[in-house]
Design a protein around this motif. Structure first.
Motif, PDB file in Angstrom:
ATOM      1  N   TRP A   1      46.858 -12.926  44.175  1.00  0.00           N
ATOM      2  CA  TRP A   1      47.282 -11.833  45.055  1.00  0.00           C
ATOM      3  C   TRP A   1      46.499 -10.586  44.658  1.00  0.00           C
ATOM      4  CZ3 TRP A   1      50.209 -12.157  49.277  1.00  0.00           C
ATOM      5  CH2 TRP A   1      50.727 -10.986  49.826  1.00  0.00           C
ATOM      6  N   GLY A   2      45.824  -9.961  45.611  1.00  0.00           N
ATOM      7  CA  GLY A   2      44.987  -8.802  45.330  1.00  0.00           C
ATOM      8  C   GLY A   2      45.748  -7.677  44.653  1.00  0.00           C
ATOM      9  N   ASP A   3      45.175  -7.163  43.578  1.00  0.00           N
ATOM     10  CA  ASP A   3      45.798  -6.108  42.800  1.00  0.00           C
ATOM     11  C   ASP A   3      44.874  -4.892  42.687  1.00  0.00           C
ATOM     12  OD1 ASP A   3      46.167  -5.323  39.474  1.00  0.00           O
ATOM     13  OD2 ASP A   3      47.870  -5.171  40.844  1.00  0.00           O
ATOM     14  N   ASP A   4      43.585  -5.145  42.627  1.00  0.00           N
ATOM     15  CA  ASP A   4      42.586  -4.094  42.492  1.00  0.00           C
ATOM     16  C   ASP A   4      41.382  -4.502  43.329  1.00  0.00           C
ATOM     17  OD1 ASP A   4      41.065  -1.938  41.695  1.00  0.00           O
ATOM     18  OD2 ASP A   4      40.657  -2.715  39.687  1.00  0.00           O
ATOM     19  N   VAL A   5      41.511  -4.365  44.643  1.00  0.00           N
ATOM     20  CA  VAL A   5      40.501  -4.844  45.589  1.00  0.00           C
ATOM     21  C   VAL A   5      40.034  -3.646  46.424  1.00  0.00           C
ATOM     22  CG1 VAL A   5      39.974  -6.563  47.353  1.00  0.00           C
ATOM     23  CG2 VAL A   5      41.734  -7.057  45.650  1.00  0.00           C
ATOM     24  N   PRO A   6      39.012  -2.943  45.950  1.00  0.00           N
ATOM     25  CA  PRO A   6      38.614  -1.700  46.609  1.00  0.00           C
ATOM     26  C   PRO A   6      37.917  -1.920  47.953  1.00  0.00           C
ATOM     27  CG  PRO A   6      37.113  -2.214  44.811  1.00  0.00           C
ATOM     28  CD  PRO A   6      38.214  -3.234  44.760  1.00  0.00           C
ATOM     29  N   GLU A   7      38.067  -0.928  48.802  1.00  0.00           N
ATOM     30  CA  GLU A   7      37.314  -0.881  50.054  1.00  0.00           C
ATOM     31  C   GLU A   7      35.860  -0.592  49.702  1.00  0.00           C
ATOM     32  OE1 GLU A   7      38.087  -1.333  53.224  1.00  0.00           O
ATOM     33  OE2 GLU A   7      40.251  -1.537  52.996  1.00  0.00           O
ATOM     34  N   GLY A   8      34.955  -1.211  50.409  1.00  0.00           N
ATOM     35  CA  GLY A   8      33.546  -0.944  50.167  1.00  0.00           C
ATOM     36  C   GLY A   8      32.973   0.004  51.197  1.00  0.00           C
ATOM     37  N   LYS A   9      31.724   0.383  50.991  1.00  0.00           N
ATOM     38  CA  LYS A   9      31.019   1.208  51.974  1.00  0.00           C
ATOM     39  C   LYS A   9      30.176   0.344  52.883  1.00  0.00           C
ATOM     40  CE  LYS A   9      31.182   5.323  49.348  1.00  0.00           C
ATOM     41  NZ  LYS A   9      30.773   6.389  48.664  1.00  0.00           N
ATOM     42  N   LEU A  10      29.630  -0.744  52.335  1.00  0.00           N
ATOM     43  CA  LEU A  10      28.801  -1.656  53.113  1.00  0.00           C
ATOM     44  C   LEU A  10      29.469  -3.021  53.254  1.00  0.00           C
ATOM     45  CD1 LEU A  10      26.121  -2.094  54.559  1.00  0.00           C
ATOM     46  CD2 LEU A  10      25.112  -2.706  52.357  1.00  0.00           C
ATOM     47  N   THR A  11      29.979  -3.550  52.126  1.00  0.00           N
ATOM     48  CA  THR A  11      30.695  -4.824  52.132  1.00  0.00           C
ATOM     49  C   THR A  11      31.831  -4.764  51.119  1.00  0.00           C
ATOM     50  OG1 THR A  11      29.329  -5.842  50.422  1.00  0.00           O
ATOM     51  CG2 THR A  11      28.622  -6.162  52.712  1.00  0.00           C
ATOM     52  N   SER A  12      32.825  -5.610  51.321  1.00  0.00           N
ATOM     53  CA  SER A  12      33.942  -5.731  50.380  1.00  0.00           C
ATOM     54  C   SER A  12      34.827  -6.872  50.857  1.00  0.00           C
ATOM     55  CB  SER A  12      34.754  -4.432  50.301  1.00  0.00           C
ATOM     56  OG  SER A  12      35.415  -4.175  51.520  1.00  0.00           O
ATOM     57  N   PHE A  13      35.724  -7.313  49.997  1.00  0.00           N
ATOM     58  CA  PHE A  13      36.696  -8.316  50.424  1.00  0.00           C
ATOM     59  C   PHE A  13      37.526  -7.800  51.596  1.00  0.00           C
ATOM     60  CE2 PHE A  13      36.275 -10.182  46.046  1.00  0.00           C
ATOM     61  CZ  PHE A  13      35.848 -11.438  46.436  1.00  0.00           C
ATOM     62  N   PRO A  14      38.087  -6.585  51.524  1.00  0.00           N
ATOM     63  CA  PRO A  14      38.889  -6.094  52.653  1.00  0.00           C
ATOM     64  C   PRO A  14      38.098  -6.045  53.967  1.00  0.00           C
ATOM     65  CG  PRO A  14      39.348  -4.762  50.723  1.00  0.00           C
ATOM     66  CD  PRO A  14      38.172  -5.646  50.382  1.00  0.00           C
ATOM     67  N   MET A  15      36.855  -5.606  53.889  1.00  0.00           N
ATOM     68  CA  MET A  15      36.040  -5.541  55.103  1.00  0.00           C
ATOM     69  C   MET A  15      35.731  -6.942  55.636  1.00  0.00           C
ATOM     70  SD  MET A  15      33.467  -2.491  53.905  1.00  0.00           S
ATOM     71  CE  MET A  15      32.450  -2.476  55.384  1.00  0.00           C
ATOM     72  N   ALA A  16      35.457  -7.861  54.738  1.00  0.00           N
ATOM     73  CA  ALA A  16      35.078  -9.213  55.150  1.00  0.00           C
ATOM     74  C   ALA A  16      36.183  -9.910  55.937  1.00  0.00           C
ATOM     75  CB  ALA A  16      34.694 -10.041  53.927  1.00  0.00           C
ATOM     76  N   VAL A  17      37.444  -9.653  55.570  1.00  0.00           N
ATOM     77  CA  VAL A  17      38.566 -10.312  56.248  1.00  0.00           C
ATOM     78  C   VAL A  17      39.273  -9.393  57.245  1.00  0.00           C
ATOM     79  CG1 VAL A  17      38.956 -11.986  54.397  1.00  0.00           C
ATOM     80  CG2 VAL A  17      40.200  -9.798  54.373  1.00  0.00           C
ATOM     81  N   GLN A  18      38.669  -8.221  57.483  1.00  0.00           N
ATOM     82  CA  GLN A  18      39.237  -7.250  58.417  1.00  0.00           C
ATOM     83  C   GLN A  18      40.691  -6.926  58.059  1.00  0.00           C
ATOM     84  OE1 GLN A  18      38.551  -8.882  62.317  1.00  0.00           O
ATOM     85  NE2 GLN A  18      36.342  -8.863  62.054  1.00  0.00           N
ATOM     86  N   ARG A  19      40.900  -6.647  56.765  1.00  0.00           N
ATOM     87  CA  ARG A  19      42.245  -6.354  56.254  1.00  0.00           C
ATOM     88  C   ARG A  19      42.822  -5.131  56.957  1.00  0.00           C
ATOM     89  NH1 ARG A  19      44.730  -2.926  53.062  1.00  0.00           N
ATOM     90  NH2 ARG A  19      42.792  -1.905  52.510  1.00  0.00           N
ATOM     91  N   LYS A  20      44.083  -5.269  57.344  1.00  0.00           N
ATOM     92  CA  LYS A  20      44.813  -4.151  57.947  1.00  0.00           C
ATOM     93  C   LYS A  20      45.586  -3.410  56.852  1.00  0.00           C
ATOM     94  CE  LYS A  20      45.204  -6.748  62.216  1.00  0.00           C
ATOM     95  NZ  LYS A  20      46.048  -7.611  63.019  1.00  0.00           N
ATOM     96  N   ASP A  21      46.064  -2.222  57.162  1.00  0.00           N
ATOM     97  CA  ASP A  21      46.758  -1.396  56.164  1.00  0.00           C
ATOM     98  C   ASP A  21      47.974  -2.075  55.540  1.00  0.00           C
ATOM     99  OD1 ASP A  21      44.918   0.630  56.481  1.00  0.00           O
ATOM    100  OD2 ASP A  21      46.170   1.792  57.853  1.00  0.00           O
TER     101      ASP A  21
END
Length: 117
Positions: free
Chosen positions: A42-62
């Protein structure tokens, strides 16, 4: 060397326990069909990226958390056979609409290990 299936998926934060229960059942199925290990994180420290990131890759919502998971098997052949059996197992018969995550945004793939320390 072993073979690894990796997964990244956004899960509604409020459905953490529901997801954990589903993952617990799925892990038993995968182990019954040859998996060596099943890990769900379960994500605990998963930062938003500027170009790529886990949250961006899966289109994570708030209201979602990124989950990172992997399954190890003895070989790609064992994975192919075990995954087929796992998907046919009645314990994996879930209504896609009732799943505690959006499977369309799941990222997954199979990986050959090239370094293991």
């Amino acid at each position: 060397m072993n073979y690894v299936d990796g997964f990244v998926v956004p899960v509604p934060t409020a459905k953490r326990e529901e997801y954990r229960k589903l993952a617990q059942t799925a892990s038993a199925v995968f182990k019954d069909h040859g998996a060596l290990t099943v890990v769900e994180c379960w994500g605990d420290d998963v930062p938003e990226g500027k170009l790529t990131s886990f949250p961006m890759a899966v289109q994570r919502k708030d209201d979602e958390t990124v989950v990172f998971s992997w399954i190890t098997r003895p070989s790609k052949e064992a994975r192919d056979a075990g995954m087929k059996k796992s998907m046919e197992d009645p314990r994996m018969d879930h209504d896609p609409a009732a799943m505690p995550f959006d499977g369309k945004r799941m990222i997954f793939g199979g990986f050959q290990i090239i370094v293991e320390a």
